[in-house]
Design a protein around this motif. Structure first.
Motif, PDB file in Angstrom:
ATOM      1  N   LYS A  12       0.832  -1.209   0.000  1.00 43.73           N
ATOM      2  CA  LYS A  12       0.000   0.000   0.000  1.00 43.73           C
ATOM      3  C   LYS A  12       0.867   1.259   0.000  1.00 43.73           C
ATOM      4  N   SER A  15       2.757   3.504  -4.819  1.00 41.41           N
ATOM      5  CA  SER A  15       1.680   4.156  -5.572  1.00 41.41           C
ATOM      6  C   SER A  15       2.048   4.320  -7.035  1.00 41.41           C
ATOM      7  N   MET A  21      -2.577   6.598  -6.529  1.00 37.18           N
ATOM      8  CA  MET A  21      -3.242   5.571  -5.725  1.00 37.18           C
ATOM      9  C   MET A  21      -2.300   4.378  -5.618  1.00 37.18           C
ATOM     10  N   ASP A  22      -2.372   3.689  -4.475  1.00 34.73           N
ATOM     11  CA  ASP A  22      -1.478   2.549  -4.264  1.00 34.73           C
ATOM     12  C   ASP A  22      -1.908   1.336  -5.080  1.00 34.73           C
ATOM     13  N   ASN A  25      -4.970  -0.933  -3.629  1.00 36.48           N
ATOM     14  CA  ASN A  25      -6.315  -0.398  -3.818  1.00 36.48           C
ATOM     15  C   ASN A  25      -6.680  -0.247  -5.291  1.00 36.48           C
ATOM     16  N   MET A  88     -10.680  -2.146  -8.729  1.00 32.60           N
ATOM     17  CA  MET A  88     -10.266  -1.230  -7.667  1.00 32.60           C
ATOM     18  C   MET A  88     -11.123  -1.427  -6.422  1.00 32.60           C
ATOM     19  N   SER A  89     -10.539  -1.114  -5.281  1.00 36.24           N
ATOM     20  CA  SER A  89     -11.289  -1.167  -4.031  1.00 36.24           C
ATOM     21  C   SER A  89     -12.323  -0.043  -4.026  1.00 36.24           C
ATOM     22  N   ASP A  90     -13.328  -0.185  -3.179  1.00 43.57           N
ATOM     23  CA  ASP A  90     -14.322   0.883  -3.044  1.00 43.57           C
ATOM     24  C   ASP A  90     -13.650   2.184  -2.618  1.00 43.57           C
ATOM     25  N   GLU A  91     -12.630   2.070  -1.758  1.00 45.96           N
ATOM     26  CA  GLU A  91     -11.892   3.253  -1.300  1.00 45.96           C
ATOM     27  C   GLU A  91     -11.266   3.986  -2.483  1.00 45.96           C
ATOM     28  N   ALA A  92     -10.655   3.237  -3.403  1.00 44.87           N
ATOM     29  CA  ALA A  92     -10.022   3.846  -4.573  1.00 44.87           C
ATOM     30  C   ALA A  92     -11.068   4.485  -5.475  1.00 44.87           C
ATOM     31  N   LYS A  93     -12.161   3.773  -5.703  1.00 43.00           N
ATOM     32  CA  LYS A  93     -13.225   4.310  -6.555  1.00 43.00           C
ATOM     33  C   LYS A  93     -13.775   5.608  -5.976  1.00 43.00           C
ATOM     34  N   GLN A  95     -12.210   7.682  -3.876  1.00 43.74           N
ATOM     35  CA  GLN A  95     -11.179   8.730  -3.942  1.00 43.74           C
ATOM     36  C   GLN A  95     -11.022   9.285  -5.351  1.00 43.74           C
TER      37      GLN A  95
END
Length: 99
Positions: A12, A15, A21-22, A25, A88-93, A95
Motif C-alpha cells: 500500500k 503508488s 493511488m497505491d 487499492n 479497484m477497491s471501493d476506497e479507490a473508486k 477517492q
C-alpha cells in the motif's frame, strides 16, 4: 514468517504516480505466495504501455524485501486477466470519484 496481510500492507506504500493511488487499492496485485523466506507476487499495471512500470515493480520488490523474514521477492508482471477499473477497491473508486 511473513504474512500476506503484512505484504499487502507494505505494498500500500507503492503508488502509481500517474494516478496517485497505491497498487493494492488499484487492484494491481493478483496473487501472493510465500515459500519460506521467499515471496512470489503476480501483479499487473493499468495499461501495458504504463511508462512507470519498471519503477513500480522495483519499488514493490524493495518494500517487500525490507520486511523482516523476507530474503527475496520475485515480482511477475502479468496481463491476464487484463486490469479494469472494477478491480479497484471501493476506497479507490471513491477517492477517484468513480461511484
Amino acid at each position: 514468517m511473513v504474512t500476506k496481510e503484512e505484504i499487502l500492507e507494505v505494498l500500500k506504500g507503492v503508488s502509481d504516480p500517474e494516478i496517485g493511488m497505491d497498487v493494492v487499492n488499484l487492484g494491481l496485485v493478483y496473487d501472493i505466495k510465500i515459500d519460506g523466506n521467499r515471496v512470489y507476487i503476480k501483479m499487473t499495471m493499468t495499461a501495458p504501455t504504463c511508462p512507470v512500470t519498471p519503477w513500480i515493480l522495483t519499488q514493490a520488490q524493495k518494500e517487500v524485501e525490507n520486511l523482516p523474514g523476507v530474503e527475496a521477492a520475485d515480482i511477475e508482471l502479468v496481463w491476464d486477466p487484463p486490469w479494469n477499473p472494477s478491480m479497484m477497491s471501493d476506497e479507490a473508486k471513491e477517492q477517484l470519484n468513480m461511484f
